[in-house]
Design a protein around this motif. Structure first.
Motif, short mmCIF file in Angstrom:
data_model
loop_
_atom_site.label_atom_id
_atom_site.label_comp_id
_atom_site.label_asym_id
_atom_site.label_seq_id
_atom_site.Cartn_x
_atom_site.Cartn_y
_atom_site.Cartn_z
N THR A 1 -10.18 0.27 9.91
CA THR A 1 -8.83 -0.32 10.33
C THR A 1 -7.99 -0.17 9.16
OG1 THR A 1 -9.97 -1.71 12.00
CG2 THR A 1 -7.73 -2.39 11.35
N ALA A 2 -6.81 0.51 9.11
CA ALA A 2 -5.95 0.39 8.09
C ALA A 2 -4.70 0.89 8.57
CB ALA A 2 -6.38 1.63 6.99
N ALA A 3 -3.78 0.33 7.72
CA ALA A 3 -2.17 0.45 8.19
C ALA A 3 -1.49 1.24 6.81
CB ALA A 3 -1.51 -0.99 8.09
N PHE A 4 -0.69 2.35 7.27
CA PHE A 4 -0.10 3.12 6.34
C PHE A 4 1.39 2.93 6.56
CE2 PHE A 4 -4.32 4.75 7.38
CZ PHE A 4 -4.74 4.78 6.21
N GLU A 5 2.01 3.56 5.39
CA GLU A 5 3.71 3.70 5.44
C GLU A 5 3.98 5.19 5.19
OE1 GLU A 5 6.65 1.74 2.71
OE2 GLU A 5 6.48 0.37 4.28
N GLU B 1 -2.52 2.26 -2.79
CA GLU B 1 -2.60 3.77 -3.34
C GLU B 1 -1.81 4.70 -2.47
OE1 GLU B 1 -6.74 4.42 -5.60
OE2 GLU B 1 -6.97 4.86 -3.33
N GLN B 2 -1.12 5.59 -3.02
CA GLN B 2 -0.08 6.36 -2.19
C GLN B 2 -0.46 8.04 -2.48
OE1 GLN B 2 4.03 5.36 -2.95
NE2 GLN B 2 3.99 6.66 -4.59
N THR B 3 -0.32 8.87 -1.59
CA THR B 3 -0.50 10.25 -1.87
C THR B 3 0.66 11.14 -1.35
OG1 THR B 3 -1.96 11.98 -1.40
CG2 THR B 3 -1.52 10.73 0.53
N THR B 4 1.09 12.14 -2.11
CA THR B 4 2.17 12.91 -1.76
C THR B 4 1.80 14.36 -1.66
OG1 THR B 4 3.61 11.18 -2.84
CG2 THR B 4 4.55 13.43 -2.50
N ILE B 5 2.25 15.06 -0.67
CA ILE B 5 2.05 16.30 -0.41
C ILE B 5 3.49 17.00 -0.27
CG2 ILE B 5 -0.02 16.36 0.79
CD1 ILE B 5 1.25 16.75 3.28
N THR B 6 3.60 18.27 -1.06
CA THR B 6 4.93 19.02 -1.07
C THR B 6 4.57 20.11 -0.10
OG1 THR B 6 5.16 18.23 -3.35
CG2 THR B 6 6.50 20.09 -2.71
N GLU C 1 1.28 5.81 2.15
CA GLU C 1 0.85 4.92 1.29
C GLU C 1 0.08 3.89 2.20
OE1 GLU C 1 2.18 0.90 -1.52
OE2 GLU C 1 3.76 2.13 -0.42
N HIS C 2 -1.17 3.56 1.60
CA HIS C 2 -2.34 2.71 2.30
C HIS C 2 -1.74 1.44 1.99
CE1 HIS C 2 -5.75 0.52 3.37
NE2 HIS C 2 -6.62 1.75 3.38
N ILE C 3 -1.29 0.64 3.18
CA ILE C 3 -0.71 -0.53 2.88
C ILE C 3 -1.43 -1.78 3.12
CG2 ILE C 3 1.91 0.23 2.73
CD1 ILE C 3 1.94 -0.87 5.79
#
Length: 174
Positions: free
Chosen positions: A61-65, A135-140, A78-80
């Motif tokens: 169970t997780a929430a993301f932005e 933690e956040q992750t970014t893809i381009t 971002e895993h909030i």
């Protein structure tokens, strides 16, 4: 004078009794064999039934932005809140204005067709495979991945954990 052995009524009864006791002795053996056969069949049926059960581990169970930048063609997640997520068990689907990207990001990765460079954060194959809260992750997106990402586009991301829905997030690209 009698010819042959004398047969008394008692000896006839004893012989008949011996024949009946031999017949009766077979009945319990047949009963035990039948009971054993039924038990083996029942065990086989139960074993086959148990083998078909699949006990799925529930998705964390997780929430993301979600944030999207049309100028840089980047998508940031971002895993909030919630449980830590093992990235190796994730799959990601990106849609721009209700159209799925032609090339979806393999998670985790380092350089993939349709994407520029390597992702930041836990989606990078060289990073820790556990995605923690905060933690956040970014893809381009690369220019050869369609549809392209522009300001004002609606971006939706679906995260699946072992084929179970983890999260769906949506935003408008800035």
């Amino acid at each position: 004078m009698s010819i042959g052995p004398a047969v008394s009524a008692a000896s006839v009864r004893d012989g008949a009794s011996a024949d009946r006791s031999r017949t009766r002795a077979i009945s319990p053996v047949i009963g035990v064999v039948l009971l054993l056969a039924v038990t083996i069949c029942l065990v086989a049926v139960v074993t086959a039934g148990i083998a078909t059960w699949s006990i799925d581990t529930p998705a964390p169970t997780a929430a993301f932005e979600l944030q999207a930048d049309g100028d840089d063609s980047t998508i940031t997640l971002e895993h909030i809140a919630g449980d830590s997520v093992t990235v190796d068990q994730l799959s990601l689907t990106v849609r721009i204005d209700d159209t799925e990207l032609k090339k979806q990001p393999p998670i985790p990765f380092v350089g993939a067709e349709g994407f520029r460079g390597t992702p930041d954060g836990p989606f990078n194959a060289q990073a820790d495979s556990t995605w923690q809260t905060g933690e956040q992750t970014t893809i381009t997106l690369a220019g050869n991945n369609t549809p392209s990402l522009e300001s004002g586009d609606t971006v939706a991301v679906t995260l699946m954990f072992d084929d179970q829905l983890l999260a769906e997030v949506e935003t408008t690209a800035t």
